[in-house]
Motif scaffolding. Structure first.
Motif, PDB file in Angstrom:
ATOM      1  N   ALA A 224       0.813  -1.222   0.000  1.00  0.00           N
ATOM      2  CA  ALA A 224       0.000   0.000   0.000  1.00  0.00           C
ATOM      3  C   ALA A 224       0.841   1.263   0.000  1.00  0.00           C
ATOM      4  N   ALA A 225       2.155   1.140  -0.011  1.00  0.00           N
ATOM      5  CA  ALA A 225       3.030   2.312   0.009  1.00  0.00           C
ATOM      6  C   ALA A 225       3.094   2.951  -1.376  1.00  0.00           C
ATOM      7  N   VAL A 226       2.967   4.259  -1.413  1.00  0.00           N
ATOM      8  CA  VAL A 226       3.072   5.006  -2.664  1.00  0.00           C
ATOM      9  C   VAL A 226       4.551   5.062  -3.071  1.00  0.00           C
ATOM     10  N   PRO A 227       4.888   4.719  -4.311  1.00  0.00           N
ATOM     11  CA  PRO A 227       6.290   4.783  -4.735  1.00  0.00           C
ATOM     12  C   PRO A 227       6.890   6.163  -4.536  1.00  0.00           C
ATOM     13  N   LEU A 228       8.178   6.185  -4.206  1.00  0.00           N
ATOM     14  CA  LEU A 228       8.832   7.440  -3.859  1.00  0.00           C
ATOM     15  C   LEU A 228       8.846   8.409  -5.031  1.00  0.00           C
ATOM     16  N   GLN A 229       9.104   7.928  -6.260  1.00  0.00           N
ATOM     17  CA  GLN A 229       9.153   8.829  -7.409  1.00  0.00           C
ATOM     18  C   GLN A 229       7.795   9.436  -7.713  1.00  0.00           C
ATOM     19  N   VAL A 230       6.725   8.678  -7.441  1.00  0.00           N
ATOM     20  CA  VAL A 230       5.367   9.201  -7.633  1.00  0.00           C
ATOM     21  C   VAL A 230       5.074  10.281  -6.593  1.00  0.00           C
ATOM     22  N   ALA A 231       5.441  10.020  -5.345  1.00  0.00           N
ATOM     23  CA  ALA A 231       5.226  11.016  -4.292  1.00  0.00           C
ATOM     24  C   ALA A 231       6.030  12.283  -4.555  1.00  0.00           C
ATOM     25  N   SER A 232       7.252  12.138  -5.055  1.00  0.00           N
ATOM     26  CA  SER A 232       8.076  13.309  -5.344  1.00  0.00           C
ATOM     27  C   SER A 232       7.481  14.147  -6.470  1.00  0.00           C
ATOM     28  N   THR A 257       3.100   7.620   5.927  1.00  0.00           N
ATOM     29  CA  THR A 257       2.219   6.517   6.271  1.00  0.00           C
ATOM     30  C   THR A 257       3.002   5.341   6.838  1.00  0.00           C
ATOM     31  N   GLN A 258       2.298   4.507   7.597  1.00  0.00           N
ATOM     32  CA  GLN A 258       2.913   3.308   8.160  1.00  0.00           C
ATOM     33  C   GLN A 258       3.311   2.336   7.059  1.00  0.00           C
ATOM     34  N   ALA A 259       2.543   2.310   5.969  1.00  0.00           N
ATOM     35  CA  ALA A 259       2.869   1.413   4.860  1.00  0.00           C
ATOM     36  C   ALA A 259       4.204   1.787   4.219  1.00  0.00           C
ATOM     37  N   TYR A 260       4.449   3.091   4.041  1.00  0.00           N
ATOM     38  CA  TYR A 260       5.716   3.502   3.437  1.00  0.00           C
ATOM     39  C   TYR A 260       6.895   3.206   4.367  1.00  0.00           C
ATOM     40  N   ILE A 261       6.719   3.402   5.668  1.00  0.00           N
ATOM     41  CA  ILE A 261       7.806   3.120   6.613  1.00  0.00           C
ATOM     42  C   ILE A 261       8.149   1.632   6.587  1.00  0.00           C
ATOM     43  N   ASN A 263       7.615  -0.417   4.085  1.00  0.00           N
ATOM     44  CA  ASN A 263       8.218  -0.691   2.785  1.00  0.00           C
ATOM     45  C   ASN A 263       9.682  -0.267   2.762  1.00  0.00           C
ATOM     46  N   ARG A 264       9.979   0.881   3.351  1.00  0.00           N
ATOM     47  CA  ARG A 264      11.363   1.358   3.387  1.00  0.00           C
ATOM     48  C   ARG A 264      12.239   0.439   4.246  1.00  0.00           C
ATOM     49  N   CYS A 265      11.713   0.009   5.375  1.00  0.00           N
ATOM     50  CA  CYS A 265      12.483  -0.892   6.228  1.00  0.00           C
ATOM     51  C   CYS A 265      12.754  -2.220   5.530  1.00  0.00           C
ATOM     52  N   LEU A 266      11.767  -2.712   4.802  1.00  0.00           N
ATOM     53  CA  LEU A 266      11.948  -3.993   4.112  1.00  0.00           C
ATOM     54  C   LEU A 266      12.958  -3.873   2.978  1.00  0.00           C
ATOM     55  N   ARG A 267      12.887  -2.791   2.224  1.00  0.00           N
ATOM     56  CA  ARG A 267      13.776  -2.653   1.065  1.00  0.00           C
ATOM     57  C   ARG A 267      15.189  -2.231   1.452  1.00  0.00           C
ATOM     58  N   HIS A 343      16.474   5.664  15.013  1.00  0.00           N
ATOM     59  CA  HIS A 343      15.667   4.866  14.099  1.00  0.00           C
ATOM     60  C   HIS A 343      14.522   5.686  13.506  1.00  0.00           C
ATOM     61  N   ARG A 344      13.977   6.623  14.288  1.00  0.00           N
ATOM     62  CA  ARG A 344      12.917   7.492  13.765  1.00  0.00           C
ATOM     63  C   ARG A 344      13.473   8.443  12.714  1.00  0.00           C
ATOM     64  N   ARG A 345      14.672   8.920  12.922  1.00  0.00           N
ATOM     65  CA  ARG A 345      15.297   9.793  11.922  1.00  0.00           C
ATOM     66  C   ARG A 345      15.479   9.073  10.593  1.00  0.00           C
ATOM     67  N   TRP A 346      15.836   7.782  10.678  1.00  0.00           N
ATOM     68  CA  TRP A 346      16.086   7.063   9.432  1.00  0.00           C
ATOM     69  C   TRP A 346      14.780   6.664   8.745  1.00  0.00           C
ATOM     70  N   THR A 347      13.807   6.165   9.522  1.00  0.00           N
ATOM     71  CA  THR A 347      12.561   5.704   8.909  1.00  0.00           C
ATOM     72  C   THR A 347      11.754   6.869   8.323  1.00  0.00           C
ATOM     73  N   ARG A 348      11.886   8.065   8.886  1.00  0.00           N
ATOM     74  CA  ARG A 348      11.145   9.240   8.389  1.00  0.00           C
ATOM     75  C   ARG A 348      12.056  10.231   7.677  1.00  0.00           C
ATOM     76  N   LYS A 349      13.085   9.697   7.068  1.00  0.00           N
ATOM     77  CA  LYS A 349      14.029  10.559   6.360  1.00  0.00           C
ATOM     78  C   LYS A 349      13.364  11.298   5.210  1.00  0.00           C
ATOM     79  N   GLN A 350      12.554  10.595   4.414  1.00  0.00           N
ATOM     80  CA  GLN A 350      11.903  11.229   3.265  1.00  0.00           C
ATOM     81  C   GLN A 350      10.882  12.265   3.713  1.00  0.00           C
ATOM     82  N   GLU A 351      10.245  12.046   4.848  1.00  0.00           N
ATOM     83  CA  GLU A 351       9.294  13.024   5.360  1.00  0.00           C
ATOM     84  C   GLU A 351       9.990  14.345   5.678  1.00  0.00           C
TER      85      GLU A 351
END
Length: 402
Positions: A224-232, A257-261, A263-267, A343-351
């Motif tokens: 359910a995570a929106v791709p990063l290039q689409v969000a940008s 969103t929790q889905a993007y976080i 997805n980022r952790c998994l990838r 860990h919060r700094r890294w998971t919410r880096k794009q935010e």
């Protein structure tokens, strides 16, 4: 009408000169304006000449560059063909949906390119005919063309929106990317937050069922995570529209969103966690090999000593890399507040990076003026970043405040 105007010039030049004195050259007017001026001129002629002009065929019918020209000739046909994909009772395939959205995308690109070309032509014509035509006439013509382009943009936007929001449409990443690209071309980003929310929670249609059945979607799933290039791309369009609320909504529905976080952790964190998990096994194999080759120490003592050394080396290297990755970022105006977990700094880096882009777009460009911004929107942006453990324009990081 051109033939009638030429007839007016030859037979009654005074009438034409009278209307030219008002600032309007009949030959340089377009559409209804040209016909209006010519009709007023014809009204002053004798009845015989009026009848002759009425019976004269119009050899140059006015054609709008959008509605009747190269684009407008097939635009409504293509939109109707695109609408057929959601008018069926069965679940459409992804290829059929992509073809329909790509048709809208091509129309959007054509309208945008035609608009840019029309603007260049109008600028050149306004420069060349500034002394020959009235500014009011030029403004009326430009407003008419602008309203036609806006109408076409509305129709294309509505069709793309209907396709992605139809209950039978499965919104895949490719469909979402094509939709966002189409509306970015049209400069219509207002629906992005709703579409991103719908991308996460929209029920999934089951193909081959009649009537169509649906499966529930998990909004916190990795898919359910929106791709990063689409969000940008969506954020760039929102910034271009100068809508702060829209920019923050795009951030909240994409990278926050929790889905993007997840997805980022998994990838990104998945390979690193796997490597850390295999570290004891690698250290054990290295310690066994070191104990076999050691001839000065007892095998048991050599094994445990080498195992501890290898584990210490891997652990210290991993911790140093973790701290470096979680604390390294290129910030312009928005930074993390002191005490924010790594860990919060890294998971919410794009935010944080997206918030930094918004702050850079709304604030002063000059480094010397930063911190002097005022207004309701700027205060709201500072409050928004503060609620997310961020700091906008930290005083000790500003120019001249070291």
């Amino acid at each position: 009408m051109v033939k009638a105007t030429n007839c007016l010039r030859r037979s009654y030049p005074g009438v034409v000169q009278r209307f030219q004195a008002r600032g309007a050259n009949i030959l340089f007017l377009k559409g209804s304006l040209r016909r209006s001026y010519a009709a007023q001129a014809v009204a002053h002629l004798p009845s015989e000449l009026q009848q002759k002009i009425v019976e004269t065929p119009d050899l140059r019918t006015h054609r709008s560059p959008i509605t009747n020209g190269r684009i407008g000739s097939d635009i409504y046909t293509q939109l109707n063909e695109a609408a057929e994909v959601i008018q069926t009772t069965t679940v459409p395939t992804e290829n059929a949906l992509l073809d329909a959205l790509r048709s809208c995308q091509q129309l959007a690109q054509a309208v945008s390119s035609e608009s840019a070309l029309k603007k260049q032509r109008s600028d050149k014509q306004s420069e060349g005919s500034a002394s020959r035509s009235s500014p009011i006439v030029d403004l009326s013509i430009r407003q008419s063309s602008h309203s036609q382009r806006e109408l076409l943009r509305d129709k294309i936007t509505d069709m793309a929106y209907r396709i992605v929001t139809d209950p039978k449409t499965f919104m895949s990443p490719s469909i979402l990317e094509t939709y966002v690209s189409t509306l970015c071309t049209l400069h219509r980003p207002q629906s992005f937050p709703y579409i991103f929310d719908l991308y996460a929670v929209k029920p999934i249609p089951n193909p081959g069922t009649s009537p169509t059945t649906y499966s529930e979607a998990d909004p916190n799933s990795v898919k359910a995570a929106v791709p990063l290039q689409v969000a940008s791309a969506a954020l760039d369009a929102a910034i271009e529209s100068r809508d702060l609320a829209l920019c923050l909504s795009v951030i909240s529905t994409t990278v926050s969103t929790q889905a993007y976080i997840r997805n980022r952790c998994l990838r990104r964190a998945g390979p690193a966690v796997t490597a850390v998990g295999t570290t004891p096994l690698i250290s054990y194999q290295l310690a066994v090999a070191w104990a076999d080759y050691s001839d000065r120490l007892e095998p048991g003592f050599a094994f445990w000593m080498s195992f501890a050394c290898f584990m210490t080396f891997f652990a210290s290297t991993s911790v140093t890399g973790y701290v470096g990755v979680t604390t390294a970022y290129n910030s312009n105006r928005v930074v993390w507040r002191s005490g924010t977990p790594l860990h919060r700094r890294w998971t919410r880096k794009q935010e944080r990076e997206f918030a930094d882009r918004v702050a850079d777009a709304w604030g002063f460009r000059s480094h010397l003026k930063r911190g002097e911004e005022e207004g309701e929107e700027w205060a709201f942006l500072k409050e928004w970043t503060k609620e997310r453990s961020m700091h906008l324009d930290k005083p000790e990081l500003m120019e001249g405040m070291e």
